[in-house]
Write an enzyme that holds these catalytic residues in place. Structure first.
Site, short mmCIF file in Angstrom:
data_model
loop_
_atom_site.label_atom_id
_atom_site.label_comp_id
_atom_site.label_asym_id
_atom_site.label_seq_id
_atom_site.Cartn_x
_atom_site.Cartn_y
_atom_site.Cartn_z
N LYS A 88 -7.36 1.54 -3.37
CA LYS A 88 -7.08 1.15 -1.99
C LYS A 88 -7.34 2.33 -1.04
CE LYS A 88 -5.63 -1.24 1.56
NZ LYS A 88 -4.32 -1.90 1.66
N LYS A 142 -0.43 5.26 8.47
CA LYS A 142 0.38 5.39 7.25
C LYS A 142 -0.52 5.49 6.03
CE LYS A 142 1.88 2.08 4.88
NZ LYS A 142 1.53 1.37 3.60
N THR A 197 0.87 -1.17 0.00
CA THR A 197 0.00 0.00 0.00
C THR A 197 0.91 1.22 0.00
OG1 THR A 197 -1.81 -1.12 1.15
CG2 THR A 197 -1.77 1.28 1.25
#
Length: 309
Positions: free
Chosen positions: A190, A258, A115
C-alpha cells in the site's frame, strides 16, 4: 439493494459468520457488501448510532446485528474484518479486555483493512499467533467509490492458509484480493501505491496548470492525451474536476498525509530515498494550511493554478 452500495453480482460462496469493526466511509459499504452477499454480519463502531443505522439499512438483506464492543462483535465469528483510522485505533479495537482478540474463537482470522504501519501489522500478527488466531494485513485501494461499488483492490500480508480461507468471503467487496507476502507485506505494498499516487497527482497538477497558463482548452487537451502514453486513473477520474476547481469529494488530504507519514517513516528504516514523495508531502502540508484538510488529494493543483479574476 441498499442505497449505500451499488448493485453488483456476488459469486456464490458458503455463508460465513463475520464481524466488521469500523463503519467509516470505507467500512460501512464494505460491511454492506458482505451482508448483501448472504453472510451473517455483526458490526461495531465507536459511535453506536452508526452501527444502529447500518443494521436498520441492511436488516432486510441478511442476518445482521450490532455489538457494544469489538470483543462482543468478534464472538462466534469465523472472520473479523476491520477498517479504522491508524495504528492506535487498530490496537484499541484489537487488544485489551474488550478487544476483538479477546472474543475470537481458536482458528478465526482477523483481516485488517486499515492503512497502517507494517510494524503494527507484524506486532498484531505475533499476538494473534500466540492466542491461536490468524492475522492478515489487507489495506485497500479504490477509495470510497471502490468500496461502494464492491471493486476494491486489496493487498495482503500473512500466512497463505489464512489468506486462502478468507479470500472467497472478501471478494464480496473486492475486484482483486491478492497475497503479496508474509505479515506486513500488504502494508508495504500500500505504501508503494501511495508513492505512485503522490507523484502522479503532482505531475498531473503541474501539467494542467501549465496548460492553463498557456491558455489551452484543458478539457480537450486531457481528452487527447488521455488516449496516449500519459493516460492514468488520476487523469481519467480527476483531471477535469481539477480544471474545474472541484475538490469536495474523494480521498482527503489529511488521510494522504497520514499515509505519506507511514511511507516516509518506513523509508527511514529501510534506507529508500524518496525525494519526490517527501516534497509532495510538504506540498500537501501547504494545502492543509490553506484549509484544504478534507479536500480530495487532487487539490494539489490549488498551489499552481492561475488566479481567477
Amino acid at each position: 439493494m441498499s442505497s449505500s452500495i451499488n448493485p453488483r453480482t456476488y459469486d456464490p460462496v458458503p455463508a460465513r459468520r463475520v464481524a466488521f469493526l469500523g463503519l467509516g466511509v470505507m467500512g460501512y459499504p464494505m460491511a454492506g457488501h458482505l451482508a448483501s452477499a448472504g453472510h451473517t454480519v455483526t458490526v461495531y463502531n465507536r459511535t453506536a448510532t452508526k452501527s444502529e443505522a447500518w443494521c436498520a439499512e441492511f436488516k432486510g438483506v441478511a442476518t445482521v446485528k450490532h455489538a457494544k464492543t469489538p470483543r462482543e462483535a468478534a464472538q462466534g465469528a469465523d472472520i473479523v474484518f476491520c477498517c479504522v483510522g491508524n495504528d492506535d485505533d487498530l490496537r484499541s479495537v484489537v487488544l485489551g479486555a474488550d478487544g476483538a482478540f479477546a472474543g475470537m474463537q481458536q482458528g478465526a482470522v482477523f483481516v485488517d483493512h486499515t492503512t497502517a504501519s507494517a510494524a503494527v501489522a507484524r506486532e498484531l500478527y505475533g499476538a494473534a499467533r500466540t492466542l491461536g488466531l490468524q492475522f492478515i494485513d489487507a489495506p485497500v485501494s479504490g477509495g470510497q467509490a471502490g468500496a461502494q461499488n464492491g471493486q476494491l483492490t486489496v493487498m495482503c500480508g500473512g500466512d497463505a492458509a489464512a489468506f486462502d480461507a478468507v479470500r472467497p468471503t472478501a471478494m464480496a467487496f473486492s475486484r482483486a484480493f491478492t497475497r503479496i507476502g508474509d505479515s506486513g507485506a500488504g502494508q508495504l505494498a500500500k505504501m508503494v501505491n501511495q508513492i505512485c499516487i503522490a507523484g502522479l497527482v503532482q505531475g498531473l497538477s503541474e501539467a494542467i496548470a501549465f496548460g492553463q497558463h498557456a491558455g489551452l482548452d484543458m478539457p480537450l487537451v486531457l481528452d487527447v492525451i488521455g488516449k496516449g502514453a500519459a493516460q492514468s486513473w488520476q487523469m481519467d477520474n480527476r483531471g477535469k474536476t481539477m480544471v474545474e476547481g472541484r475538490f469536495d469529494f474523494g480521498f482527503a488530504v489529511d488521510w494522504m498525509r497520514k499515509d505519506l507519514g507511514l511511507v516516509l517513516d518506513e523509508a527511514k528504516r529501510n534506507g529508500a530515498r524518496l525525494p519526490v514523495t517527501a516534497l509532495v508531502d510538504q506540498f500537501y502540508a501547504d494545502v492543509q494550511r490553506a484549509g484544504g484538510n478534507r479536500w480530495d488529494t487532487s487539490s494539489l493543483i490549488t498551489r499552481l493554478a492561475p488566479k481567477k479574476d
